[in-house]
Design a protein around this motif. Structure first.
Motif, mmCIF file in Angstrom:
data_model
loop_
_atom_site.group_PDB
_atom_site.id
_atom_site.type_symbol
_atom_site.label_atom_id
_atom_site.label_comp_id
_atom_site.label_asym_id
_atom_site.label_seq_id
_atom_site.Cartn_x
_atom_site.Cartn_y
_atom_site.Cartn_z
ATOM 1 N N LEU A 1 0.765 -1.217 -0.071
ATOM 2 C CA LEU A 1 0.129 -0.105 -0.100
ATOM 3 C C LEU A 1 0.767 1.119 0.063
ATOM 4 O O LEU A 1 0.504 2.275 -0.505
ATOM 5 N N MET A 2 1.986 1.277 0.717
ATOM 6 C CA MET A 2 2.855 2.352 0.846
ATOM 7 C C MET A 2 3.586 2.564 -0.560
ATOM 8 O O MET A 2 3.831 3.919 -1.012
ATOM 9 N N ASN A 3 3.371 1.988 -1.393
ATOM 10 C CA ASN A 3 4.126 1.942 -2.927
ATOM 11 C C ASN A 3 3.196 1.876 -3.939
ATOM 12 O O ASN A 3 3.293 1.499 -5.202
ATOM 13 N N TRP A 4 1.797 1.959 -3.397
ATOM 14 C CA TRP A 4 0.655 2.033 -4.353
ATOM 15 C C TRP A 4 0.636 3.048 -5.633
ATOM 16 O O TRP A 4 1.158 3.926 -5.210
ATOM 17 N N LYS A 5 0.537 2.396 -6.921
ATOM 18 C CA LYS A 5 0.717 3.441 -8.042
ATOM 19 C C LYS A 5 -0.055 4.586 -7.834
ATOM 20 O O LYS A 5 0.052 5.680 -8.277
ATOM 21 N N ASP A 6 -1.401 4.385 -7.296
ATOM 22 C CA ASP A 6 -2.356 5.522 -7.223
ATOM 23 C C ASP A 6 -1.838 6.174 -6.126
ATOM 24 O O ASP A 6 -2.394 5.540 -5.106
ATOM 25 N N THR A 7 -1.110 7.346 -6.165
ATOM 26 C CA THR A 7 -0.605 7.841 -4.591
ATOM 27 C C THR A 7 -1.418 8.268 -3.746
ATOM 28 O O THR A 7 -1.311 8.448 -2.528
ATOM 29 N N ARG A 8 -2.642 8.488 -4.008
ATOM 30 C CA ARG A 8 -3.838 9.138 -2.990
ATOM 31 C C ARG A 8 -4.161 8.039 -2.233
ATOM 32 O O ARG A 8 -4.788 8.473 -1.091
ATOM 33 N N TRP A 9 -3.901 6.916 -2.465
ATOM 34 C CA TRP A 9 -4.156 5.558 -1.450
ATOM 35 C C TRP A 9 -2.865 5.168 -0.475
ATOM 36 O O TRP A 9 -2.903 4.351 0.228
ATOM 37 N N GLN A 10 -1.965 6.038 -0.622
ATOM 38 C CA GLN A 10 -0.748 5.762 0.166
ATOM 39 C C GLN A 10 -0.856 6.249 1.762
ATOM 40 O O GLN A 10 -1.102 7.560 1.560
ATOM 41 N N PRO A 11 -0.796 5.548 2.687
ATOM 42 C CA PRO A 11 -1.135 6.090 3.937
ATOM 43 C C PRO A 11 0.312 6.583 4.572
ATOM 44 O O PRO A 11 0.895 6.316 5.669
ATOM 45 N N ALA A 12 0.557 7.690 3.726
ATOM 46 C CA ALA A 12 1.815 8.411 4.236
ATOM 47 C C ALA A 12 1.483 9.932 4.677
ATOM 48 O O ALA A 12 0.612 10.626 4.146
ATOM 49 N N PRO A 13 2.193 10.514 5.588
ATOM 50 C CA PRO A 13 1.807 11.874 6.017
ATOM 51 C C PRO A 13 1.762 13.005 4.856
ATOM 52 O O PRO A 13 1.360 13.987 5.213
ATOM 53 N N ASN A 14 2.479 12.838 3.890
ATOM 54 C CA ASN A 14 2.596 13.538 2.911
ATOM 55 C C ASN A 14 1.623 13.402 1.560
ATOM 56 O O ASN A 14 1.721 14.278 0.847
ATOM 57 N N ASN A 15 0.839 12.664 2.036
ATOM 58 C CA ASN A 15 -0.541 12.480 0.916
ATOM 59 C C ASN A 15 -1.693 13.292 1.435
ATOM 60 O O ASN A 15 -2.144 12.974 2.576
ATOM 61 N N PRO A 16 -1.828 14.360 0.862
ATOM 62 C CA PRO A 16 -3.111 14.990 1.241
ATOM 63 C C PRO A 16 -4.492 14.382 1.473
ATOM 64 O O PRO A 16 -5.245 14.860 2.052
ATOM 65 N N ASN A 17 -4.528 13.362 0.743
ATOM 66 C CA ASN A 17 -5.929 12.430 0.833
ATOM 67 C C ASN A 17 -5.860 11.613 2.012
ATOM 68 O O ASN A 17 -7.044 11.184 2.072
ATOM 69 N N PHE A 18 -4.575 11.423 2.632
ATOM 70 C CA PHE A 18 -4.666 10.494 3.883
ATOM 71 C C PHE A 18 -4.872 11.197 5.084
ATOM 72 O O PHE A 18 -3.953 12.164 5.400
ATOM 73 N N ALA A 19 -6.001 11.416 5.772
ATOM 74 C CA ALA A 19 -6.533 12.272 6.940
ATOM 75 C C ALA A 19 -5.797 11.671 8.408
ATOM 76 O O ALA A 19 -5.706 12.418 9.113
ATOM 77 N N GLY A 20 -5.292 10.259 8.322
ATOM 78 C CA GLY A 20 -4.585 9.872 9.345
ATOM 79 C C GLY A 20 -5.127 8.549 9.907
ATOM 80 O O GLY A 20 -6.158 7.845 9.366
ATOM 81 N N VAL A 21 -4.611 8.067 11.032
ATOM 82 C CA VAL A 21 -5.166 6.768 11.835
ATOM 83 C C VAL A 21 -6.095 7.282 12.745
ATOM 84 O O VAL A 21 -5.739 8.108 13.654
ATOM 85 N N TYR A 22 -7.074 6.574 12.882
ATOM 86 C CA TYR A 22 -8.130 6.888 13.861
ATOM 87 C C TYR A 22 -8.436 5.696 14.701
ATOM 88 O O TYR A 22 -8.413 4.522 14.400
ATOM 89 N N ARG A 23 -8.954 5.879 16.075
ATOM 90 C CA ARG A 23 -9.091 4.828 16.810
ATOM 91 C C ARG A 23 -10.828 4.990 17.600
ATOM 92 O O ARG A 23 -10.958 6.152 17.888
ATOM 93 N N LEU A 24 -11.644 3.936 17.445
ATOM 94 C CA LEU A 24 -12.632 4.166 18.138
ATOM 95 C C LEU A 24 -12.745 4.925 19.445
ATOM 96 O O LEU A 24 -11.991 4.499 20.232
ATOM 97 N N SER A 25 -13.488 5.613 19.689
ATOM 98 C CA SER A 25 -13.712 6.557 20.976
ATOM 99 C C SER A 25 -13.856 5.891 22.036
ATOM 100 O O SER A 25 -13.420 6.105 23.122
#
Length: 222
Positions: A195-219
């Motif tokens: 996933l970190m090397n996914w060709k469509d960079t919108r789906w890479q879970p990386a901090p520099n990906n503006p489409n990745f909002a982050g890791v969330y945990r159930l409240s």
């Protein structure tokens, strides 16, 4: 429409700034108080959630799982992880009773009431929740670095008009494509390197990906 656009702008701002998402997530948690699971209960819940997601991938979707999309996968796994996992439940879900079963979560009455209790964008509570409302009103931001994720955490992506959730499984990431055909359940599981090397960079879970909002945990988890 105005409310939805406001939510999207807020989430986009959170993806761009490191401080803002934390303040936003804390405000959401304060606005939606509820029963909490202890650390022991949380670990057991997370183990059951992963077992249930794995069962959907390995055996195929349960007939009891409706609304099959990314948020639907999370809702189903969460609700079933909070259920009583007795012999009847195991049979209904096609899960064998063996030594690999996680310990029971052992909920009190208030905690058991978390099942099917999702806070919507407007603050109402119901059985259904979208991906956006699931992270905004039912989860808290952990980090934008995937290294901070625990099993059962959610990866949230904002693709503009669409939002998407993935489930961190530890070694793999599970998700639903949102589409189902007679030959494709829509379920996927990929490892983190892929996933970190996914060709469509919108789906890479990386901090520099503006489409990745982050890791969330159930409240409700400790």
């Amino acid at each position: 429409m105005t409310s939805r656009r406001s939510c999207l702008r807020l989430l986009a701002a959170g993806a761009a700034l490191a401080v803002m998402p934390q303040a936003w997530a804390l405000r959401a948690a304060v606005d939606t108080p509820g029963p909490q699971l202890s650390q022991t209960q949380s670990r057991a819940f997370q183990a059951w959630m992963l077992r249930i997601v794995n069962a959907q991938i390995e055996r195929g979707p349960s007939p009891r799982w409706t609304h099959r999309d990314c948020a639907g996968l999370v809702r189903f796994a969460v609700n079933e992880a909070l259920a009583v996992h007795d012999a009847k439940w195991l049979r209904a879900n096609g899960i064998a009773s063996d030594r690999r079963l996680p310990p029971e979560v052992e909920l009190d009455a208030a905690q058991a009431g978390l099942r099917n209790r999702w806070v919507q964008l407007d603050g109402s509570v119901g059985h259904f929740v979208t991906a956006l409302a699931l992270v905004q009103n039912n989860s808290r931001l952990v980090a934008r670095e995937i290294s901070q994720a625990l099993p059962g955490d959610l990866l949230f992506y904002d693709q503009g008009d669409e939002q998407h959730l993935m489930v961190w499984m530890g070694a793999r990431i599970a998700y639903h494509t949102g589409t189902v055909t007679p030959d494709d359940t829509g379920l996927r599981a990929v490892d983190i390197k892929q996933l970190m090397n996914w060709k469509d960079t919108r789906w890479q879970p990386a901090p520099n990906n503006p489409n990745f909002a982050g890791v969330y945990r159930l409240s409700f988890l400790s």
